[in-house]
Each structure stands twice: as C-alpha cells, then as structure tokens.
Design a protein around this motif. Sequence first.
Motif, PDB file in Angstrom:
ATOM      1  N   ARG A   6       0.827  -1.202   0.000  1.00 27.64           N
ATOM      2  CA  ARG A   6       0.000   0.000   0.000  1.00 27.64           C
ATOM      3  C   ARG A   6       0.860   1.250   0.000  1.00 27.64           C
ATOM      4  NH1 ARG A   6      -2.580  -4.861   0.649  1.00 27.64           N
ATOM      5  NH2 ARG A   6      -4.808  -4.570   0.987  1.00 27.64           N
ATOM      6  N   ARG A  11      -3.379   4.286  -1.218  1.00 31.57           N
ATOM      7  CA  ARG A  11      -4.138   3.448  -0.302  1.00 31.57           C
ATOM      8  C   ARG A  11      -5.544   4.000  -0.116  1.00 31.57           C
ATOM      9  NH1 ARG A  11      -2.066   0.595   5.076  1.00 31.57           N
ATOM     10  NH2 ARG A  11      -4.063  -0.037   5.954  1.00 31.57           N
ATOM     11  N   GLY A  12      -6.515   3.094  -0.296  1.00 38.55           N
ATOM     12  CA  GLY A  12      -7.902   3.484  -0.064  1.00 38.55           C
ATOM     13  C   GLY A  12      -8.508   4.294  -1.180  1.00 38.55           C
ATOM     14  N   ALA A  14      -9.815   4.383  -5.160  1.00 35.79           N
ATOM     15  CA  ALA A  14     -10.142   3.607  -6.362  1.00 35.79           C
ATOM     16  C   ALA A  14      -9.574   4.339  -7.558  1.00 35.79           C
ATOM     17  CB  ALA A  14     -11.664   3.470  -6.495  1.00 35.79           C
ATOM     18  N   ASP A 130     -12.889  -5.124  -9.238  1.00 40.21           N
ATOM     19  CA  ASP A 130     -12.499  -4.454  -8.002  1.00 40.21           C
ATOM     20  C   ASP A 130     -11.263  -5.075  -7.358  1.00 40.21           C
ATOM     21  OD1 ASP A 130     -14.704  -2.734  -8.220  1.00 40.21           O
ATOM     22  OD2 ASP A 130     -16.014  -4.161  -7.213  1.00 40.21           O
ATOM     23  N   TYR A 151      -0.859  -1.246  -5.390  1.00 41.06           N
ATOM     24  CA  TYR A 151      -2.238  -1.147  -4.940  1.00 41.06           C
ATOM     25  C   TYR A 151      -3.116  -0.365  -5.939  1.00 41.06           C
ATOM     26  CZ  TYR A 151      -5.995  -1.180  -1.462  1.00 41.06           C
ATOM     27  OH  TYR A 151      -7.177  -1.396  -0.796  1.00 41.06           O
ATOM     28  N   GLN A 153      -6.395  -0.553  -8.782  1.00 42.72           N
ATOM     29  CA  GLN A 153      -7.607  -1.302  -9.092  1.00 42.72           C
ATOM     30  C   GLN A 153      -7.505  -1.871 -10.498  1.00 42.72           C
ATOM     31  OE1 GLN A 153     -11.203   0.251  -7.475  1.00 42.72           O
ATOM     32  NE2 GLN A 153     -12.468  -0.511  -9.168  1.00 42.72           N
ATOM     33  N   ASP A 321     -10.853  -7.148   0.748  1.00 47.41           N
ATOM     34  CA  ASP A 321      -9.718  -6.319   1.121  1.00 47.41           C
ATOM     35  C   ASP A 321      -9.930  -5.811   2.548  1.00 47.41           C
ATOM     36  OD1 ASP A 321      -7.712  -4.444   1.419  1.00 47.41           O
ATOM     37  OD2 ASP A 321      -8.055  -3.462  -0.496  1.00 47.41           O
ATOM     38  N   ASP A 323      -8.499  -3.524   4.039  1.00 47.32           N
ATOM     39  CA  ASP A 323      -8.213  -2.096   4.176  1.00 47.32           C
ATOM     40  C   ASP A 323      -9.203  -1.194   3.454  1.00 47.32           C
ATOM     41  OD1 ASP A 323      -5.919  -2.527   5.720  1.00 47.32           O
ATOM     42  OD2 ASP A 323      -4.717  -2.890   3.933  1.00 47.32           O
ATOM     43  N   GLN A 324     -10.049  -1.781   2.622  1.00 45.55           N
ATOM     44  CA  GLN A 324     -10.976  -0.922   1.880  1.00 45.55           C
ATOM     45  C   GLN A 324     -12.240  -1.703   1.532  1.00 45.55           C
ATOM     46  OE1 GLN A 324     -11.138   2.061  -2.002  1.00 45.55           O
ATOM     47  NE2 GLN A 324      -9.323   0.831  -1.645  1.00 45.55           N
ATOM     48  N   ARG A 327     -13.583  -3.628  -2.078  1.00 46.18           N
ATOM     49  CA  ARG A 327     -12.458  -4.058  -2.906  1.00 46.18           C
ATOM     50  C   ARG A 327     -12.042  -5.459  -2.476  1.00 46.18           C
ATOM     51  NH1 ARG A 327     -14.519  -0.526  -5.000  1.00 46.18           N
ATOM     52  NH2 ARG A 327     -13.726   1.551  -5.494  1.00 46.18           N
TER      53      ARG A 327
END
Length: 424
Positions: A6, A11-12, A14, A130, A151, A153, A321, A323-324, A327
Amino acid sequence: MPSLRRSPRTRGVARHGRLRRRRPVGSLLTGLAAALAVLLVSGASLSAIAARQLTSSVTSVALGNETSVPEEGIGAMPGGANVLLIGSDQRDPGSAVDAGVVDGVRNDVNILVHLSEDHSQLTAVSFPRDLMIDRPACTGDDGTAHPAASYQQFNSLYELGGVSCTVAAVEGLTGLSVYYAGMITFDGVIEMSNALGGVDVCVTQRIRDTDTGLDLSAGTHSLQGKDALEFLRTRHGVGDGSDLARISSQQVFLSSMMRKIISGGTLGSPTTLYKLASAALGNMTLSTSLSSPDTLVSLALALKDLTPADIVFVQYPVVDDPDQAGRVVPSEADAATLEAALQADQSFTLGDDAAGRGSTVDESVPAPEAAAPPAETSAPEAGATAPATEGAPTATTPATTTLPSTITGQTAAESTCSVGSSRG
C-alpha cells in the motif's frame, strides 16, 4: 504471488475515471463468447477467404511481445495458448446503448482464456473489476511508458495503457505468457445475441435493477439485444449485489450461450455463423498477433472438437480487502493453486458446490452424465514439477486434478440459474 504494497498516495483510493453519472457499465462478459464463436466459425464452417473478409477492417494493436511468440503458433503452442479477452465500458458514437456518461474507459470485464496444448480443455478465468493488484511497468498501446505502481484497481488498467498494459498486469499476476488479446464493446453483445436469436437464462427469483433497467421474473427467459446486455451488466440485481455475484451470474449466461453454439445446431447454419462472426469482429479490437485470419483459423481448428463439458469457467480466487470496503485482493493459497495448474497445463475439474455468489444449480435440469473419470492427482503446488512415475498418465490419458471447493465456477455443460436478489 506478488504481495500488495500500500502506497500512502494510493491506499484506499479507487483508481479509475471520474463518473458524472454513476451506472454499473462493466458487466460485458460476452467477450469470451464472441471470441469462441468467431474462432469456431472461422475454421469449422467458413473458408479462409471468408475469414479474411471478416478481419479486413478489424482494428488491431501491438502488445510489444510479438517477437517472443513461439514459432509453433497458437494451435500448437507448447504448454497451451493464452488469450486475454477484455470487455470495456467504451461508448462509440452512434452506439445503440444508453449506458450513462463517463470520463475514461475501463476494463470492467477481464477473462483469461487458456486452451490446453492437447486441446482437451478450455479454461476461462474471470478477474474481478475491483481486484487490487501491484501493477508492473508497462508500455501502453500508444507507446507511452508507465512505471510500476502498487495497490491499483484492476479496472483502471485499460484507461492507463489500453490492451497492452492490461496484458502485462495479467502476466505479472499469474506468471503466464499472454501473446493474444481482444477487446469487445457494448454493441458487440447486442449484435451477437441477436444473431443467435436469443440465449435462455434461468432466474430463481425476480431480478429488478433500476440502474440497468432490467426487470425479470423468476423462470426461464430468452434474452437478446439490450435485454441480454442488461442481464450481463446487472450487479445490484443478483446475489449480494457484489461484482463477484455478477461474475457467477454472467457464467450462467455464457454457459447457456456456449451450449447453444456448440450443441444447438448453430454450427450447422452458415448464415447464422457468418452473422455471429461479423457481429463479434465488427465490435472488437484485436492484438496484431490475433488479427491474422490464419491465426483465427488455426485456433478455430484447435477448438472445433470441444464439448460444453470441456469448457470451464472460473472466478479468480479473491478475499475481501481488509483495508478498503468493496475491494478484493488475491486469495493467496487458492490463487497459487489455480495458477500452478494453468502454468503446468494441468487438466482440472471444480470441486463440489463450486457455484459462486450469484448462481445456483438448476434443479429442473438433470445433471450432465459424467464420462469415466481419468486418473486424478492432487492440485499442484506453485512452481512444483511432478516426478515421473511408473504408470503415470500418458499424453492420451492426461491426469486430472480437482481444485479446492473454495475456487468457484462451472462448466458450460452445467445448467445453472441466476439467484436474483431483492436488493434492486
């Protein structure tokens, strides 16, 4: 399997184009059906002259790996041949589809097709839009160099660098060499389903999706034109409303479509076949390696003896995921097992209860009769080479492994239903 790193900047987030009018436009899964239809058509029923007529105006792009393509050609490639099929949310001027307005073009459907070297099995692996991956450095269709990035998409790849960068990412993720690729648009779906005269799909409960406009009652429906496209696009109307549910629902359609093409008399109608091939190729961009009529004919001849039971649809294994929300990331162990089987050109079957989130077995249709099972082996570990043993299966009796039940999918011979949803 590469690990996801990440980056503080990504990070986080899209990584895709900005939507001015949010609608789910990425369920164009008939790229596989289009390519298979064209390939079956070109070699089995149409002359090489007709194939050249059909490909004379096809748009093509270079992948940058043309000098590495094995001399044996696509129909005799050692270890099997890999073709990446991309469904984009591209809207061309004059399109018959009113699918919303977007900035950018995304690869919302991505299917890696692996044809085994002995032509006994065709595997179609769907990668979720995703899915978050570490993107390798790549050179885009326009020649622009893009550095590696962590990281990212999956459905941002086409907008970044077109077919070439999407192929590079699949190669980096799976460890497979991909020398052939094609991209199909919305209108190709409509025209192909019309050429077939509709595809029968089973629905267990009402599908109502206000985003796509689809409204289907429980039961079996013959879908073509915009109805077929809306079924393939619907996300909120099936299962838990996720892209993973949509993939398995799309496999319901594709399996039925392949049964109709292979078993329903379509291959005996030159007129239907020509319309099918024309509809597909008229709405596709092909890699230069695939756009040659000779290559299409060669691949068609390699595919001509496949039965629905020889065509396996698989969803690339993922987990949520952490973290999100919304995803997914690779399921390391299952992904490694699937990749090892493909890298070893290993024939395999799916485990029991392998249906995905958006489909279920059609209980009203008898299960297809299973052939006498070949010798079975355990799933290969990533990078492992099986030792030679006395009595090992020969080239005429290949070993078959069963994938873990956590890897979902179905064969084209299996009759399944979309589970519908009350979420729409």
